[in-house]
Design an enzyme around this catalytic site. Sequence first.
Site, PDB file in Angstrom:
ATOM      1  N   ASP A   8       0.705  -1.326  -0.122  1.00 58.54           N
ATOM      2  CA  ASP A   8       0.118  -0.064   0.145  1.00 58.54           C
ATOM      3  C   ASP A   8       0.914   1.261  -0.059  1.00 58.54           C
ATOM      4  O   ASP A   8       1.728   1.406   0.773  1.00 58.54           O
ATOM      5  CB  ASP A   8      -0.915   0.000   1.297  1.00 58.54           C
ATOM      6  CG  ASP A   8      -1.965   0.990   0.961  1.00 58.54           C
ATOM      7  OD1 ASP A   8      -3.061   0.903   1.014  1.00 58.54           O
ATOM      8  OD2 ASP A   8      -1.795   2.270   1.254  1.00 58.54           O
ATOM      9  N   ASP A  42       4.696   2.125  -3.643  1.00 53.86           N
ATOM     10  CA  ASP A  42       3.752   2.049  -4.877  1.00 53.86           C
ATOM     11  C   ASP A  42       3.615   0.525  -5.395  1.00 53.86           C
ATOM     12  O   ASP A  42       4.759  -0.086  -5.573  1.00 53.86           O
ATOM     13  CB  ASP A  42       4.359   2.892  -5.933  1.00 53.86           C
ATOM     14  CG  ASP A  42       3.488   2.990  -7.050  1.00 53.86           C
ATOM     15  OD1 ASP A  42       2.422   3.559  -6.998  1.00 53.86           O
ATOM     16  OD2 ASP A  42       4.148   2.291  -8.248  1.00 53.86           O
ATOM     17  N   ALA A  43       2.571   0.003  -5.933  1.00 56.90           N
ATOM     18  CA  ALA A  43       2.317  -1.194  -6.373  1.00 56.90           C
ATOM     19  C   ALA A  43       3.014  -1.388  -7.504  1.00 56.90           C
ATOM     20  O   ALA A  43       3.698  -2.620  -7.885  1.00 56.90           O
ATOM     21  CB  ALA A  43       0.919  -1.352  -6.571  1.00 56.90           C
ATOM     22  N   ASP A  60      -6.893  -3.986  -5.293  1.00 54.60           N
ATOM     23  CA  ASP A  60      -7.952  -2.950  -4.815  1.00 54.60           C
ATOM     24  C   ASP A  60      -7.464  -1.683  -4.803  1.00 54.60           C
ATOM     25  O   ASP A  60      -7.412  -0.834  -3.888  1.00 54.60           O
ATOM     26  CB  ASP A  60      -8.189  -3.571  -3.359  1.00 54.60           C
ATOM     27  CG  ASP A  60      -9.500  -2.963  -2.641  1.00 54.60           C
ATOM     28  OD1 ASP A  60     -10.279  -2.343  -3.524  1.00 54.60           O
ATOM     29  OD2 ASP A  60      -9.670  -2.703  -1.478  1.00 54.60           O
TER      30      ASP A  60
END
Length: 198
Positions: A8, A42-43, A60
């Site tokens: 996240d 950061d994803a 998500d």
Amino acid sequence: MKHVDLVDLDPLVLDAAKNFRSLAALNQYSLYDSRVTVHPQDAVDFLASNRSPYHIIIVDFPDPTDQTISDLYTTEFYSLLKRSLADDGVFVCQSNSPEDTPIVFWSIGKTIESAGFQTLSYHTIIPSFGDWGFHIGAKKPISWRNKRVQVPCRTLPANLKKLFHFPHKILSKKTLAIVNSKKNSILHKIFKKENLYV
């Protein structure tokens, strides 16, 4: 479950989920489980540096309300995710309300397919959100057939096939879906246009 990586961008959200008693109770103190590793980053950066294949990935992201978030729902992102998914793995992506934003919903599915995934689309009622949509992606063909939930669950119906049925008014919008890419990142514009009518 042997290991979970939670990624996240917001370390404050992660801290609250772990250390505010009321929130930690809601997630059953899962962030204290030794199998969970938390990554406040950061994803996209996480996936770019990841070399471990996952059997399950849950995406998500927030709704694509602006250009920055729209850039997450792109062919490029799903192609990056594909590198981290095991050959027999699956991922699921929250995909907005098929009732309120059907073109956004179908566009996310079409974009996932543009990265080379097989998909299944479904929707269910989420308390406080209403009818909410998701897309399952896999490298191999996937089918729900007559599968049933094997673990106790309060929210899923006994017959999962119901989740994959869409009324005509939602299905009719599928032909308007677009592929969202870095070069043509317009999902946020569609989201704003559809939300004018909500």
